[in-house]
Design a protein around this motif. Structure first.
Motif, PDB file in Angstrom:
ATOM      1  N   PHE A 125       0.804  -1.217   0.000  1.00  0.00           N
ATOM      2  CA  PHE A 125       0.000   0.000   0.000  1.00  0.00           C
ATOM      3  C   PHE A 125       0.845   1.278   0.000  1.00  0.00           C
ATOM      4  N   LYS A 126       2.155   1.115  -0.038  1.00  0.00           N
ATOM      5  CA  LYS A 126       3.038   2.265  -0.176  1.00  0.00           C
ATOM      6  C   LYS A 126       3.398   2.532  -1.640  1.00  0.00           C
ATOM      7  N   ALA A 127       2.934   1.685  -2.540  1.00  0.00           N
ATOM      8  CA  ALA A 127       3.239   1.865  -3.959  1.00  0.00           C
ATOM      9  C   ALA A 127       2.532   3.101  -4.506  1.00  0.00           C
ATOM     10  N   ASN A 128       3.120   3.681  -5.563  1.00  0.00           N
ATOM     11  CA  ASN A 128       2.507   4.860  -6.177  1.00  0.00           C
ATOM     12  C   ASN A 128       1.425   4.438  -7.172  1.00  0.00           C
ATOM     13  N   SER A 129       0.682   5.418  -7.663  1.00  0.00           N
ATOM     14  CA  SER A 129      -0.470   5.130  -8.523  1.00  0.00           C
ATOM     15  C   SER A 129      -0.075   4.470  -9.836  1.00  0.00           C
ATOM     16  N   ALA A 130       1.097   4.775 -10.372  1.00  0.00           N
ATOM     17  CA  ALA A 130       1.520   4.160 -11.636  1.00  0.00           C
ATOM     18  C   ALA A 130       1.651   2.652 -11.493  1.00  0.00           C
ATOM     19  N   ILE A 131       2.188   2.212 -10.356  1.00  0.00           N
ATOM     20  CA  ILE A 131       2.327   0.774 -10.114  1.00  0.00           C
ATOM     21  C   ILE A 131       0.977   0.155  -9.782  1.00  0.00           C
ATOM     22  N   LEU A 132       0.192   0.806  -8.936  1.00  0.00           N
ATOM     23  CA  LEU A 132      -1.094   0.252  -8.517  1.00  0.00           C
ATOM     24  C   LEU A 132      -2.049   0.087  -9.692  1.00  0.00           C
ATOM     25  N   ASN A 133      -2.076   1.030 -10.599  1.00  0.00           N
ATOM     26  CA  ASN A 133      -2.974   0.928 -11.755  1.00  0.00           C
ATOM     27  C   ASN A 133      -2.628  -0.271 -12.622  1.00  0.00           C
ATOM     28  N   SER A 134      -1.332  -0.523 -12.821  1.00  0.00           N
ATOM     29  CA  SER A 134      -0.929  -1.696 -13.612  1.00  0.00           C
ATOM     30  C   SER A 134      -1.238  -2.987 -12.871  1.00  0.00           C
ATOM     31  N   LEU A 135      -1.088  -2.962 -11.547  1.00  0.00           N
ATOM     32  CA  LEU A 135      -1.375  -4.161 -10.755  1.00  0.00           C
ATOM     33  C   LEU A 135      -2.846  -4.530 -10.802  1.00  0.00           C
ATOM     34  N   LEU A 136      -3.725  -3.541 -10.837  1.00  0.00           N
ATOM     35  CA  LEU A 136      -5.160  -3.820 -10.855  1.00  0.00           C
ATOM     36  C   LEU A 136      -5.542  -4.669 -12.064  1.00  0.00           C
ATOM     37  N   THR A 137      -5.080  -4.287 -13.229  1.00  0.00           N
ATOM     38  CA  THR A 137      -5.375  -5.063 -14.439  1.00  0.00           C
ATOM     39  C   THR A 137      -4.708  -6.425 -14.386  1.00  0.00           C
ATOM     40  N   LEU A 138      -3.500  -6.451 -13.853  1.00  0.00           N
ATOM     41  CA  LEU A 138      -2.750  -7.701 -13.817  1.00  0.00           C
ATOM     42  C   LEU A 138      -3.433  -8.740 -12.938  1.00  0.00           C
ATOM     43  N   VAL A 139      -3.884  -8.341 -11.741  1.00  0.00           N
ATOM     44  CA  VAL A 139      -4.503  -9.314 -10.839  1.00  0.00           C
ATOM     45  C   VAL A 139      -5.934  -9.629 -11.244  1.00  0.00           C
ATOM     46  N   ASN A 140      -6.613  -8.680 -11.881  1.00  0.00           N
ATOM     47  CA  ASN A 140      -8.003  -8.901 -12.287  1.00  0.00           C
ATOM     48  C   ASN A 140      -8.114  -9.784 -13.520  1.00  0.00           C
ATOM     49  N   ALA A 141      -7.421  -9.360 -14.582  1.00  0.00           N
ATOM     50  CA  ALA A 141      -7.581 -10.020 -15.884  1.00  0.00           C
ATOM     51  C   ALA A 141      -6.415 -10.910 -16.254  1.00  0.00           C
ATOM     52  N   ARG A 142      -5.406 -10.975 -15.372  1.00  0.00           N
ATOM     53  CA  ARG A 142      -4.193 -11.756 -15.667  1.00  0.00           C
ATOM     54  C   ARG A 142      -3.576 -11.290 -16.990  1.00  0.00           C
ATOM     55  N   ARG A 143      -3.575  -9.984 -17.199  1.00  0.00           N
ATOM     56  CA  ARG A 143      -2.971  -9.402 -18.404  1.00  0.00           C
ATOM     57  C   ARG A 143      -2.121  -8.204 -18.012  1.00  0.00           C
ATOM     58  N   PHE A 144      -1.039  -8.005 -18.787  1.00  0.00           N
ATOM     59  CA  PHE A 144      -0.170  -6.855 -18.556  1.00  0.00           C
ATOM     60  C   PHE A 144       0.034  -6.141 -19.891  1.00  0.00           C
ATOM     61  N   THR A 145      -0.243  -4.830 -19.882  1.00  0.00           N
ATOM     62  CA  THR A 145      -0.123  -4.032 -21.107  1.00  0.00           C
ATOM     63  C   THR A 145       1.037  -3.061 -20.974  1.00  0.00           C
ATOM     64  N   HIS A 146       1.931  -3.075 -21.955  1.00  0.00           N
ATOM     65  CA  HIS A 146       3.012  -2.093 -21.992  1.00  0.00           C
ATOM     66  C   HIS A 146       3.108  -1.602 -23.432  1.00  0.00           C
ATOM     67  N   GLY A 147       2.839  -0.280 -23.573  1.00  0.00           N
ATOM     68  CA  GLY A 147       2.741   0.278 -24.910  1.00  0.00           C
ATOM     69  C   GLY A 147       1.528  -0.291 -25.613  1.00  0.00           C
ATOM     70  N   THR A 148       1.739  -0.815 -26.819  1.00  0.00           N
ATOM     71  CA  THR A 148       0.649  -1.432 -27.578  1.00  0.00           C
ATOM     72  C   THR A 148       0.628  -2.946 -27.398  1.00  0.00           C
ATOM     73  N   HIS A 149       1.482  -3.452 -26.518  1.00  0.00           N
ATOM     74  CA  HIS A 149       1.594  -4.897 -26.322  1.00  0.00           C
ATOM     75  C   HIS A 149       0.818  -5.316 -25.069  1.00  0.00           C
ATOM     76  N   THR A 150       0.016  -6.340 -25.211  1.00  0.00           N
ATOM     77  CA  THR A 150      -0.690  -6.936 -24.079  1.00  0.00           C
ATOM     78  C   THR A 150      -0.325  -8.414 -24.014  1.00  0.00           C
ATOM     79  N   VAL A 151       0.153  -8.844 -22.837  1.00  0.00           N
ATOM     80  CA  VAL A 151       0.560 -10.235 -22.673  1.00  0.00           C
ATOM     81  C   VAL A 151      -0.268 -10.874 -21.569  1.00  0.00           C
ATOM     82  N   ARG A 152      -0.529 -12.136 -21.737  1.00  0.00           N
ATOM     83  CA  ARG A 152      -1.215 -12.922 -20.718  1.00  0.00           C
ATOM     84  C   ARG A 152      -0.189 -13.330 -19.665  1.00  0.00           C
ATOM     85  N   VAL A 153      -0.444 -13.037 -18.396  1.00  0.00           N
ATOM     86  CA  VAL A 153       0.525 -13.352 -17.350  1.00  0.00           C
ATOM     87  C   VAL A 153       0.163 -14.700 -16.717  1.00  0.00           C
TER      88      VAL A 153
END
Length: 401
Positions: free
Chosen positions: A127-155
């Motif tokens: 809970f000490k992480a900044n918003s840039a990290i938390l926003n990416s984590l939300l998608t990652l834990v919810n949808a098991r996907r990580f997006t960087h640029g135009t690339h989306t990978v299944r984690v």
């Protein structure tokens, strides 16, 4: 940050009894290292079986990090952990920007051996992480996907485990906190565990100073994922169980404890995972112990125990052959020894300060609570009488008038 990367084994469809036996073996390995953490350890395995996430909340020095790292050592999986601060940058956990690709006009990260490629993840002080990290984590834990640029990978994430010294109060953190289906308090041990704590602590400290063989792996990431894919067949729940669950849910909500429909549905997976861990082909009311860990604030723990406790008590009273899930096994001999030391301290010639006396009172209270839980042990019940006599003697003294 540490990474443990090992290739999963070939057999990806284990039988439930065989997997349960191995998972229980892994739990015993961890229980041998961490005194009084049996329920937390069980919940780690249940979370991994169900593909859900768990956060531990408690003061520093309560083995939160050590337990998860020990868990990761017995699971053959890609592992990633990191201690977060408000200064942590996304490239520290998601991977640095690919400079060569960037020069060619493409933005992407180099995620090799970083969090997006991990199967088991531990984030300390999440809970000490900044918003840039938390926003990416939300998608990652919810949808098991990580997006960087135009690339989306299944984690390949199985479970995200996290730790914090306190429950977040900032509304900006409520979204990430909500993603942890299980919230587990990790506190200091009770006084009657103190001697065992010292013994285990000495063993762990000396082990850290000597070269140790790697922990024995008991299951692979592929096996855990295969169980998750079969959950449709494993979620066998009777109408009676579901009716009890419905009653508990609405009782919890009536006490002002928020429990969304989404979380209610996900809890069914945890009940099924608890049955799998035991090698059972159906859930029982004993699996409702999980509901003790759906609180939103630590103050709600006691309320949940009052709601769930009677259901668990009734089930164990009618099934005395089963040991209680989540009960901390305490040696009667250890309690006898602790009681002997307290008696000698109180009846000795040394004059005790008020602080020392109140400390011994608290110790006696802890011992009595532990003995009371041993309802089927006549020796333990006789010891309760001895504790009561000692308490009466203390309160009869002028120091407590």
């Amino acid at each position: 940050m540490s990474v443990n990367s090992t290739a999963p084994g070939a057999g990806a469809t284990p039988s439930i009894p065989d997997l349960a036996r191995r998972l229980q073996d892994g739990a015993r390995q961890l229980e041998a290292q961490f005194l009084g953490k049996e329920e937390i350890i069980r919940l780690l395995f249940i979370s991994a079986l169900a593909g859900e996430h768990l956060v531990m909340v408690g003061p520093p020095g309560t083995a939160k990090s050590a337990i998860v790292r020990a868990f990761a050592q017995v699971i053959d999986a890609h592992y990633f952990d990191y201690l977060l601060t408000r200064f942590t940058e996304p490239n520290e956990i998601f991977g640095p920007v690919d400079i060569q690709a960037f020069r060619q006009g493409t933005y992407r990260r180099r995620i090799e051996k970083m969090l997006p490629e991990a199967e088991v993840v531990f984030l300390d002080e999440i809970f000490k992480a900044n918003s840039a990290i938390l926003n990416s984590l939300l998608t990652l834990v919810n949808a098991r996907r990580f997006t960087h640029g135009t690339h989306t990978v299944r984690v390949p994430l199985i479970s995200l485990f996290a730790a914090s010294n306190e429950v977040p109060t900032d509304d900006a953190l409520s979204a990430i906190f909500d993603r942890f289906l299980l919230r587990v308090r990790c506190d200091y041990l009770d006084s009657y565990h103190f001697r065992g704590l010292l013994q285990k602590g000495i063993q762990l400290e000396t082990a850290h100073m000597a070269e140790q063989p790697p922990a024995r792996k008991i299951a692979t990431a592929a096996e855990l994922l295969s169980v998750q894919r079969r959950f449709g067949d494993l979620m066998r729940m009777s109408e009676e169980f579901l009716a009890t669950f419905k009653g508990l849910v609405f009782q919890i909500r009536s006490e002002g404890i928020g429990l969304s429909d989404r979380r209610v549905v996900k809890l069914l997976k945890l009940f099924a995972a608890s049955a799998v861990f035991d090698g059972r082909d159906a859930v029982t009311d004993a699996d409702f112990f999980i509901l003790r860990h759906v609180w939103n604030t630590p103050e709600q723990e006691e309320i949940l125990q009052e709601i769930v406790g009677p259901v668990l008590d009734r089930w164990y009273e009618s099934h005395p052959e089963h040991s209680r899930i989540g009960a901390t096994p305490t040696s009667l001999q250890d309690l006898l020894e602790e009681l002997r030391v307290i008696r000698e301290t109180l009846t000795g010639s040394q004059v005790l300060s008020d602080m020392q006396l109140f400390s011994q009172l608290r110790n006696l209270g802890d011992i009595k609570a532990a003995l009371t839980r041993m309802q089927d042990n006549p020796a333990a019940q006789r010891m309760v009488g001895e504790v009561d006599k000692l308490l009466e003697t203390m309160f009869a003294s002028s120091r407590f008038v």
